[in-house]
Structure formats: C-alpha cells, structure tokens
Design an enzyme around this catalytic site. Structure first.
Site, PDB file in Angstrom:
ATOM      1  N   THR A 189      80.002  -6.440 -53.047  1.00 37.97           N
ATOM      2  CA  THR A 189      78.950  -7.287 -52.486  1.00 37.97           C
ATOM      3  C   THR A 189      77.640  -6.957 -53.201  1.00 37.97           C
ATOM      4  O   THR A 189      77.429  -5.820 -53.604  1.00 37.97           O
ATOM      5  CB  THR A 189      78.814  -7.051 -50.971  1.00 37.97           C
ATOM      6  OG1 THR A 189      77.561  -7.576 -50.510  1.00 37.97           O
ATOM      7  CG2 THR A 189      78.865  -5.577 -50.602  1.00 37.97           C
ATOM      8  N   GLY A 190      76.782  -7.945 -53.353  1.00 32.39           N
ATOM      9  CA  GLY A 190      75.510  -7.685 -54.025  1.00 32.39           C
ATOM     10  C   GLY A 190      75.164  -8.791 -55.000  1.00 32.39           C
ATOM     11  O   GLY A 190      75.491  -9.962 -54.762  1.00 32.39           O
ATOM     12  N   ARG A 205      76.873 -23.462 -57.794  1.00 30.98           N
ATOM     13  CA  ARG A 205      76.891 -22.060 -58.243  1.00 30.98           C
ATOM     14  C   ARG A 205      78.079 -21.333 -57.592  1.00 30.98           C
ATOM     15  O   ARG A 205      78.326 -21.461 -56.405  1.00 30.98           O
ATOM     16  CB  ARG A 205      75.580 -21.394 -57.852  1.00 30.98           C
ATOM     17  CG  ARG A 205      75.457 -19.915 -58.251  1.00 30.98           C
ATOM     18  CD  ARG A 205      75.832 -18.970 -57.111  1.00 30.98           C
ATOM     19  NE  ARG A 205      75.535 -17.579 -57.444  1.00 30.98           N
ATOM     20  CZ  ARG A 205      75.902 -16.550 -56.687  1.00 30.98           C
ATOM     21  NH1 ARG A 205      76.566 -16.757 -55.563  1.00 30.98           N
ATOM     22  NH2 ARG A 205      75.619 -15.331 -57.048  1.00 30.98           N
ATOM     23  N   VAL A 206      78.814 -20.581 -58.375  1.00 32.11           N
ATOM     24  CA  VAL A 206      79.906 -19.762 -57.847  1.00 32.11           C
ATOM     25  C   VAL A 206      79.601 -18.302 -58.169  1.00 32.11           C
ATOM     26  O   VAL A 206      79.236 -17.970 -59.303  1.00 32.11           O
ATOM     27  CB  VAL A 206      81.259 -20.171 -58.473  1.00 32.11           C
ATOM     28  CG1 VAL A 206      82.373 -19.248 -57.997  1.00 32.11           C
ATOM     29  CG2 VAL A 206      81.604 -21.616 -58.115  1.00 32.11           C
ATOM     30  N   GLY A 207      79.726 -17.438 -57.159  1.00 32.80           N
ATOM     31  CA  GLY A 207      79.416 -16.021 -57.355  1.00 32.80           C
ATOM     32  C   GLY A 207      80.653 -15.148 -57.423  1.00 32.80           C
ATOM     33  O   GLY A 207      81.793 -15.628 -57.466  1.00 32.80           O
ATOM     34  N   THR A 252      77.394 -10.967 -47.108  1.00 33.17           N
ATOM     35  CA  THR A 252      78.736 -11.213 -47.645  1.00 33.17           C
ATOM     36  C   THR A 252      79.697 -10.296 -46.892  1.00 33.17           C
ATOM     37  O   THR A 252      79.329  -9.193 -46.507  1.00 33.17           O
ATOM     38  CB  THR A 252      78.750 -10.886 -49.151  1.00 33.17           C
ATOM     39  OG1 THR A 252      78.009 -11.881 -49.837  1.00 33.17           O
ATOM     40  CG2 THR A 252      80.169 -10.827 -49.713  1.00 33.17           C
ATOM     41  N   GLY A 260      75.618 -11.243 -57.390  1.00 35.45           N
ATOM     42  CA  GLY A 260      76.869 -11.838 -57.838  1.00 35.45           C
ATOM     43  C   GLY A 260      76.992 -12.024 -59.336  1.00 35.45           C
ATOM     44  O   GLY A 260      78.053 -11.759 -59.923  1.00 35.45           O
TER      45      GLY A 260
HETATM   46  N1  GLY Z   1      77.710 -11.327 -53.837  1.00 35.62           N
HETATM   47  C1  GLY Z   1      77.596 -12.622 -53.275  1.00 35.62           C
HETATM   48  C2  GLY Z   1      77.129 -13.611 -54.243  1.00 35.62           C
HETATM   49  O1  GLY Z   1      76.396 -13.271 -55.174  1.00 35.62           O
HETATM   50  O2  GLY Z   1      77.465 -14.738 -54.098  1.00 35.62           O
END
Ligand code: GLY
Length: 304
Positions: A218-219, A195-197, A167, A221
């Site tokens: 980042t990590g 899916r949305v993060g 990311t 989500g």
């Molecule tokens: N941090 C990126 C995601 O989980 O989509």
C-alpha cells in the site's frame, strides 16, 4: 499446520483520532471474518477475499464503499489477488459500479481466460457474471464527496495529497500450507479517469508463492509499480530469510529506486510475519501467539 493471517487498512498519514475507534472495529471485523475461515480449515484464498470484502464494505477505508474520487467525481476501483499454490491470479482496474472489486478479481481468476480486465470490459464481465452492481453514487460517502468538493472550491489550493491511508489488503497461510494475497483500493484522490495503480498489478501491490511468501502493499502506487514491490519482498524471503527484515529491505529498495513511500505486510510459509512502512502510519491487524493457543486464544492486535 497452524494458519496465519495479516491484514492492513493502508499506509499514509496517521488516522485522525475521531476516526480511530471506527477504523479499529472495521479491522477487527475483517480479521475475524478471515480468521473464522482459516480455523475451520478453509483456504487462504477464501480468507483473504473475505477479510478484504469486509473492509471494502466499511465506509472508512479507501476501497469499495468509501473509495476516494477521481477528478471527475466518480469511483473507479482496482483490485487483485493471487493463489500462491497454483499461481492463479485475477485483477481488475479502473472499474466503475463495482461494490466488491476483490470478488470481481476472483471471478476473473476463476474464469481463467484472462488475468486482468479494466474499465468497461471489466464492468461488462461483472454484469455477465452476476456480480452485485452499485449505482453511480452508491459507493460515494459524504466524507469523500466533501473532500473532493473542497478541492474544487479551493481552485486547487486544498490538499490533493494522497497521504490519507485506506487501501486494504490481506495475506494468509492456511492449514494445508497454502499462501494467498489480496489487495483492493479506490486508488489515489483526484486521480485521472482511467488511472490504474499498484493494487491491480500482480507483482506490485500483490504477490504470493506458497514456497516463499505472500505480500500485499500500500502507498504510492506509481512508485510501487516501478519497483515491483510485492514480488521484491517475497523474493527477499528466499532461503528462509526473516520476513520482518525482508519487509524493511524491500522498502529500503523502493526508497532508493523511486523515493516513494509505502507499507507492506508479508507472511512466509512458516507463518512468520513482516510489517514495515516508510509512511507516518500504517493500519494493521494480526494475532499474536503460537501453536494450539494461537488458533483459539492468541491475542488480536489491531493498530490504526
Ligand atoms: N496504492 C494505491 C494506489 O496507488 O492506487
């Protein structure tokens, strides 16, 4: 005011040594692209967008070209950005055929009618606003395709783990004291379609307030959304607190609340930086130095 810029290329497992040089040059190019804007008096918003676009166009980061694949073998991207001086935001989620999701998020912000578009609605908005479209396989690199195929061929035995970082994100302070933040991603490997993060969610993956700070996370989500990590980190700067400490405290809260692993970059209105991660590794680029020397001669530090 002296500008500042901090960018990341994701938190997760350590970058394999065979990929380190290429990822390092990608982060360097992205930093220089954003920095050129800032030292010429450009806005923090332009700088974070340009740095993010450069990383989206690089095949070794999980955003734009090189995004990881969904369980259907497709690319669906998420991105968001925030202007900390106007509280304007734009975000897109689960969008296909989008070369530069951060540009689409910016277009959503500029349009101003809504702040968050997803799926087919986001794709239609992109077409209507003339943003570059990508063919179905144009964003899929051989590396990501092999990874996806390996999982299929192993009937689920191969690693679905999302520990591979990638990311991307940026935070910037411009010479007028404005802060901005941007984040973009292909999401998590083998995710469900739709899916949305966190990278698409203002307050979770991205947040900026020019009076307090700017953050890109980042990590994991889902956990970052549960903990509203980026907003939490910025709030921890209240009263002029040290960004390095605020970044660590925000991640400690994430661990306590969700057990999720993550990393974040944080910048305050004085240009002080915070970088913290609870994963094995995190890729970042920043420039060390202060005052006038910082503008021209500060030392660029890139860690992959
Ligand atoms: N941090 C990126 C995601 O989980 O989509």
């Amino acid at each position: 005011m002296t500008p500042a810029l901090l960018i990341h290329g994701g938190a997760g497992a350590a970058t394999p040594s065979a990929l380190q040089a290429e990822r390092r040059s990608g982060l360097t190019a992205a930093f220089e692209a954003g920095w050129d804007i800032l030292i010429q008096g450009g806005t923090a918003l332009d700088a974070v967008v340009q740095a993010t676009v450069t990383l989206e166009d690089h095949p070794l980061f999980n955003a734009g070209l090189g995004s990881c694949l969904t369980e259907d073998g497709t690319v669906e991207v998420d991105a968001s950005l925030m202007d900390g001086s106007t509280f304007q935001t734009g975000a897109v989620g689960a969008a296909k055929h989008i070369k530069n999701a951060i540009c689409l998020a910016r277009e959503v912000m500029t349009d101003g009618r809504h702040v968050f578009l997803v799926g087919r609605g986001a794709e239609r908005f992109a077409r209507e606003h003339g943003l570059p479209q990508a063919a179905a396989d144009e964003l899929i690199t051989p590396r990501q395709h092999q990874r996806w195929q390996a999982l299929r061929l192993s009937s689920g035995q191969a690693q679905r783990s999302n520990s591979e970082p990638g990311t991307v994100g940026a935070v910037a302070l411009d010479s007028s004291g404005r802060l901005a933040a941007a984040t973009s991603t292909g999401g998590v490997f083998d995710k469900r379609a739709g899916r949305v993060g966190d990278s698409a969610v203002i307050g979770a993956g991205t947040y900026a307030d020019s009076a307090m700070g700017a953050c890109s996370a980042t990590g994991d989500g889902e956990d970052i959304i549960r903990a509203t990590l980026a907003r939490t980190a910025v709030e921890l700067l209240r009263g002029g607190k040290d960004p390095a400490q605020a970044a660590r405290t925000a991640l400690a809260r994430l661990t306590r609340q969700t057990r999720g692993e993550a990393g974040l970059i944080l910048l305050d209105p004085f240009g002080r930086r915070g970088v913290a991660y609870t994963t094995e590794s995190m890729s970042v680029a920043l420039r060390l130095g202060s005052g006038q020397a910082f503008r021209a001669e500060g030392r660029l530090v890139v860690r992959v």
